[in-house]
Design an enzyme around this catalytic site. Structure first.
Site, short mmCIF file in Angstrom:
data_model
loop_
_atom_site.label_atom_id
_atom_site.label_comp_id
_atom_site.label_asym_id
_atom_site.label_seq_id
_atom_site.Cartn_x
_atom_site.Cartn_y
_atom_site.Cartn_z
N GLY A 203 61.41 49.79 -37.86
CA GLY A 203 60.72 49.32 -39.06
C GLY A 203 61.21 50.01 -40.32
O GLY A 203 61.30 51.23 -40.36
N GLY B 259 59.79 49.62 -43.45
CA GLY B 259 58.79 49.59 -44.52
C GLY B 259 58.54 50.99 -45.06
O GLY B 259 59.39 51.87 -44.94
N PHE B 260 57.38 51.20 -45.63
CA PHE B 260 57.09 52.50 -46.23
C PHE B 260 57.15 53.63 -45.21
O PHE B 260 57.75 54.67 -45.46
CB PHE B 260 55.70 52.47 -46.88
CG PHE B 260 55.66 51.70 -48.17
CD1 PHE B 260 56.32 52.17 -49.30
CD2 PHE B 260 54.97 50.51 -48.26
CE1 PHE B 260 56.29 51.45 -50.49
CE2 PHE B 260 54.92 49.79 -49.44
CZ PHE B 260 55.60 50.27 -50.56
N GLU C 157 44.29 39.49 -56.61
CA GLU C 157 45.48 39.50 -57.46
C GLU C 157 46.12 38.11 -57.55
O GLU C 157 46.51 37.66 -58.63
CB GLU C 157 46.48 40.52 -56.92
CG GLU C 157 46.01 41.95 -57.15
CD GLU C 157 46.77 42.97 -56.34
OE1 GLU C 157 46.75 44.15 -56.71
OE2 GLU C 157 47.37 42.60 -55.30
N ASP D 267 50.88 51.14 -40.57
CA ASP D 267 49.86 50.15 -40.26
C ASP D 267 49.64 49.95 -38.77
O ASP D 267 48.57 49.52 -38.35
CB ASP D 267 50.26 48.80 -40.86
CG ASP D 267 49.94 48.70 -42.33
OD1 ASP D 267 49.42 49.68 -42.89
OD2 ASP D 267 50.23 47.66 -42.93
N ALA E 2 49.65 51.87 -48.37
CA ALA E 2 51.02 52.38 -48.40
C ALA E 2 51.04 53.90 -48.33
O ALA E 2 51.95 54.48 -47.75
CB ALA E 2 51.72 51.89 -49.66
#
Length: 488
Positions: free
Chosen positions: A15, A17-18, A179, A317, A328
């Site tokens: 992964g 991601g962050f 949003e 996550d 995050a």
């Protein structure tokens, strides 16, 4: 005299991601060989996906190639592949390249940061008509649907059909839903103002459905009420304590708090509620005997390892620990912590490791131009000051100097004039049906390697449903099992 050559310790990170990115960065100049496996080969700043979807920012401003981000990390190798399983006794990750060729990646230590995917609470058929937003593909699909709906309304001569296409329904009033709802109203009242001759874009309806009793419920009662007032002021129709029971190509069915079911005709339905672990989590749990929570995430110990398997760490996550939210910051801190623990072990440090401790840096959600809400411990800020804090947070966390400068310049233009330069989209069917270009909503399909995103990054996002949405959409029953359409 020949020097001894020692094979470095093999670390595999699944992964980009962050969590995965921060783990890889923590290994810089460490005596280990790192392989970062990701099916996308780029890092996406997920908290700003909605701005890509609404045409403010381009894909390149919120995503960067992993190889470019890690170019100075000589001990990190990036592999474009999708992890499908783990051979725990053999310490091998099984993956598949985009061309279908299987690959195996051996490891001494494994960090799983595969993130989560959209959850429809057992009603996966909804994904065809109501896409979620977890990837760049999802964001571009949503952009096509939003701007395409206005074009279809303009092309129609039937007032009823025009109203249909000018109705946008969003399921889930967490940060993503709030949003996106605000962005669609801005598009309708500012960006597209006076661009059409047959329709008034400002009459577009934006309906936001939330199963709980508040929008942005994870931000607390006071900020939730402020957010709701702002949403209503800009024209968003907020429906609380309302559960979605069905979604199809022409709209959705909802059940209100009084138990009555209503049919809503909507040209665009977007799903912003709920997440679940990817298929890799199930494979890993089966291989290790690990426990999973209701969303399928892997339960880890305080050191982020799977009980009985100290060589496997699950972060971001995809991990379940002390009910930590899908933020995050959690992903960043857990990825960094896992890598540091491995690094200390390789460097033979004798100090006993400390359990992982999450430091809450706060959450933020953008509502509309000049309005945002921010929560950091006892600090609760909204309005224009909250919006300034939101800007600072996102500028600070964007990956890369050029990304920051580009975003700032784009925001200056967009916020001052209402202009959105990234409105280009593919001309595909906008009615939720499949097309030669692909299946809308395929971002909701099972993804083994997913940007950890944890939702919402560096700044905002999500609670147990990964979207700050505690009761939106179709609810599972008390045991966590989804009910059939029409039942909660």
């Amino acid at each position: 005299m020949l020097q001894d050559h020692v094979t470095p310790r093999q670390v595999v990170i699944v992964g980009g991601g962050f969590a995965g990115l921060f783990a890889a960065r923590a290994f810089r100049n460490s005596p280990v060989a790192v392989t970062l496996v990701d099916r996308c080969a780029h890092h996406v700043f997920q908290p700003l996906l909605y701005q890509c979807a609404s045409g403010i920012l381009s894909e390149g401003q919120i995503a960067r190639p992993l190889r470019a981000v890690l170019r100075r990390h000589d001990n990190v190798r990036c592999l474009l592949a999708e992890a499908t399983g783990v051979d725990v006794p053999g310490r091998v990750v099984h993956a598949e390249r985009p061309d279908g060729v299987p690959v195996t990646v051996p490891y001494d230590d494994l960090i799983v940061a595969a993130g989560v995917r959209q959850s429809y609470f057992g009603h996966d058929a909804f994904a065809r008509y109501a896409p979620g937003m977890k990837t760049l593909d999802d964001a571009l699909d949503i952009r096509r649907r939003i701007y395409g709906a206005f074009e279809l309304a303009e092309a129609s001569e039937d007032p009823e059909e025009q109203r249909h296409w000018l109705t946008f329904a969003l399921v889930g009033a967490g940060p993503t839903g709030v949003e996106l709802a605000g962005q669609i109203r801005e598009i309708a009242t500012r960006t597209l103002e006076r661009e059409f001759s047959a329709i008034d874009s400002g009459r577009a309806r934006v309906l936001l459905f939330e199963g709980g009793d508040a929008a942005l419920g994870s931000f607390g009662t006071e900020l939730a009420e402020r957010a709701e007032r702002t949403l209503r002021r800009i024209g968003v129709e907020l429906h609380l304590k309302t559960v979605v029971t069905d979604v199809d190509a022409t709209g959705l069915d909802v059940r209100g708090h009084d138990g009555a079911t209503e049919r809503i005709s909507a040209g665009t339905v977007l799903w912003t509620a709920g997440v679940q672990a990817p298929a890799l989590a199930d494979a890993l749990a089966k291989a290790t005997g690990a426990e999973q929570d209701r969303a399928g995430r892997i339960v880890v110990d305080p050191y982020l390892t799977i009980p009985g398997h100290p060589e496997i760490r699950v972060v971001g996550d995809m991990m379940s620990l002390d009910k930590l939210p899908g933020l995050a910051e959690v992903a960043m801190q857990s990825g960094w912590y896992a890598a540091r623990q491995i690094r200390h072990s390789v460097e033979r440090r004798t100090k006993a490791p400390r359990p992982f401790r999450y430091r809450d840096l706060g959450s933020a959600a953008y509502i509309t131009r000049g309005r945002a809400v921010v929560k950091a411990g006892p600090l609760q800020v909204s309005g224009f000051l909250g919006w300034l804090i939101w800007l600072f947070i996102h500028i600070a966390f964007l990956t890369g100097f050029r990304s920051r400068i580009g975003a700032v310049l784009t925001w200056l233009v967009a916020f001052s004039s209402g202009t959105r330069r990234e409105r280009a989209h593919l001309s595909r069917r906008t009615d939720g049906q499949s097309d030669a270009g692909g299946e809308p909503g395929d971002g909701a399909k099972s993804d083994s390697v997913r940007n950890d995103g944890s939702e919402k990054g560096g700044s905002q996002k999500d609670d147990a449903t990964s979207d700050g949405s505690t009761g939106s959409g179709v609810r599972p029953d008390a045991a966590g099992r989804p009910g059939p359409a029409g039942q909660s």
